[in-house]
Design a protein around this motif. Structure first.
Motif, short mmCIF file in Angstrom:
data_model
loop_
_atom_site.label_atom_id
_atom_site.label_comp_id
_atom_site.label_asym_id
_atom_site.label_seq_id
_atom_site.Cartn_x
_atom_site.Cartn_y
_atom_site.Cartn_z
N SER A 31 0.83 -1.21 0.00
CA SER A 31 0.00 0.00 0.00
C SER A 31 0.86 1.26 0.00
N ILE A 32 1.92 1.25 0.80
CA ILE A 32 2.82 2.40 0.86
C ILE A 32 3.51 2.60 -0.48
N LEU A 33 4.00 1.53 -1.07
CA LEU A 33 4.66 1.62 -2.38
C LEU A 33 3.69 2.12 -3.45
N LEU A 34 2.47 1.64 -3.42
CA LEU A 34 1.47 2.08 -4.38
C LEU A 34 1.19 3.57 -4.22
N MET A 35 1.08 4.04 -2.99
CA MET A 35 0.83 5.47 -2.76
C MET A 35 2.00 6.31 -3.24
N LEU A 36 3.21 5.86 -3.02
CA LEU A 36 4.38 6.58 -3.51
C LEU A 36 4.40 6.64 -5.02
N PHE A 37 4.07 5.52 -5.65
CA PHE A 37 4.03 5.45 -7.11
C PHE A 37 3.00 6.43 -7.66
N ILE A 38 1.82 6.44 -7.10
CA ILE A 38 0.76 7.32 -7.57
C ILE A 38 1.12 8.77 -7.34
N SER A 39 1.86 9.06 -6.29
CA SER A 39 2.22 10.44 -6.01
C SER A 39 3.20 11.01 -7.02
N GLN A 40 3.90 10.16 -7.77
CA GLN A 40 4.82 10.66 -8.78
C GLN A 40 4.08 11.48 -9.83
N MET A 41 2.93 11.02 -10.23
CA MET A 41 2.13 11.80 -11.16
C MET A 41 0.67 11.52 -10.86
N GLU A 55 -7.73 19.89 -12.78
CA GLU A 55 -6.92 20.39 -13.88
C GLU A 55 -5.48 20.67 -13.45
N ASP A 56 -5.02 19.98 -12.41
CA ASP A 56 -3.63 20.08 -11.97
C ASP A 56 -2.98 18.71 -12.05
N ILE A 57 -1.69 18.72 -12.37
CA ILE A 57 -0.88 17.50 -12.37
C ILE A 57 0.29 17.75 -11.43
N HIS A 58 0.56 16.79 -10.57
CA HIS A 58 1.71 16.86 -9.67
C HIS A 58 2.76 15.90 -10.22
N PHE A 59 3.94 16.46 -10.50
CA PHE A 59 5.02 15.63 -11.04
C PHE A 59 6.36 16.14 -10.52
N ASP A 60 7.17 15.24 -10.00
CA ASP A 60 8.51 15.57 -9.51
C ASP A 60 8.47 16.75 -8.54
N ASN A 61 7.54 16.68 -7.60
CA ASN A 61 7.38 17.69 -6.54
C ASN A 61 7.03 19.08 -7.06
N GLU A 62 6.44 19.17 -8.24
CA GLU A 62 5.98 20.45 -8.77
C GLU A 62 4.54 20.29 -9.25
N VAL A 63 3.81 21.41 -9.27
CA VAL A 63 2.42 21.40 -9.70
C VAL A 63 2.34 22.07 -11.08
N GLY A 71 -7.90 14.49 -32.28
CA GLY A 71 -7.86 14.18 -30.85
C GLY A 71 -7.51 15.44 -30.08
N TYR A 72 -7.74 15.39 -28.79
CA TYR A 72 -7.46 16.54 -27.95
C TYR A 72 -6.00 16.54 -27.50
N GLY A 73 -5.51 17.75 -27.26
CA GLY A 73 -4.20 17.93 -26.66
C GLY A 73 -4.34 18.82 -25.45
N ASN A 74 -3.74 18.43 -24.34
CA ASN A 74 -3.74 19.22 -23.12
C ASN A 74 -2.31 19.57 -22.77
N GLU A 75 -2.08 20.82 -22.39
CA GLU A 75 -0.74 21.23 -21.98
C GLU A 75 -0.82 21.92 -20.62
N TYR A 76 0.04 21.47 -19.73
CA TYR A 76 0.09 21.91 -18.34
C TYR A 76 1.41 22.65 -18.11
N PHE A 77 1.31 23.79 -17.40
CA PHE A 77 2.48 24.62 -17.15
C PHE A 77 2.54 24.99 -15.67
#
Length: 187
Positions: A6-16, A21-29, A43-49
């Motif tokens: 469970s802990i490993l799964l939560m860590l994995f999911i926290s990576q991204m 409409e927010d994405i958390h990746f590598d400790n940044e939003v 098809g659609y394209g989404n870009e996050y900054f």
């Protein structure tokens, strides 16, 4: 054992992870600031900054793209690789293919100039089948600006040191769903 899993799964999911409409990746939003139907791919394209960045002015970004008519992510990545290798201002870093699971990833550098500032754009793309139809693409990009040639070696060393780490993070991260919503370019 279940607790460790469970802990490993939560860590994995926290990576991204995707929250609205927010994405958390590598400790940044990263916030969704561009979304549109792509006429070429239907098809659609989404870009996050990052918070104070946008489509026309960014240092890091994440893109999620849907290609409904594309059936073979590995072949698409191979063709993408040929384009990168045949472009004068690009350098391929790594191409990874998993034909069994119909997934591929590529990392490369592109030399560019923006507002009289020179940079190397570090790109990673992951290509995988969409669960229903077509293909999803996840992109992670970072611009490394430089003012003189001495800085190029520092950039190259930094990218070389981190390439495998970021490739692994992108490969193991689930691709968030595409948001089908037209968002105008905001500065």
């Amino acid at each position: 054992m279940k607790r460790i899993f469970s802990i490993l799964l939560m860590l994995f999911i926290s990576q991204m992870s995707c929250f609205a409409e927010d994405i958390h990746f590598d400790n940044e939003v990263y916030t969704l600031k561009y979304s549109a139907l792509a006429p070429k791919t239907n098809g659609y394209g989404n870009e996050y900054f990052k918070k104070y960045e946008n489509v026309s002015n960014w240092s890091k970004m994440i893109g999620i793209y849907y290609y409904p008519d594309e059936k073979d992510p590995v072949k698409f990545a191979e063709n993408f690789d040929k384009t990168v290798e045949s472009t004068d201002n690009s350098v391929l870093l790594k191409l990874i293919e998993n034909k069994k699971s119909d997934k591929a990833a590529i990392s490369f550098l592109v030399n560019g100039c923006e507002n009289a500032k020179k940079y190397f754009e570090y790109d990673i793309y992951k290509f995988e089948k969409h669960p229903d139809k077509g293909m999803l693409v996840l992109k992670y990009a970072v611009k490394h600006f430089f003012t003189n040639d001495n800085e190029i070696n520092q950039i190259a060393q930094k990218v070389k040191e981190n390439n495998d780490k970021y490739l692994e993070m992108i490969i193991t991260s689930p691709i968030p769903p595409v948001i089908e919503k037209d968002i105008q370019i905001k500065n």
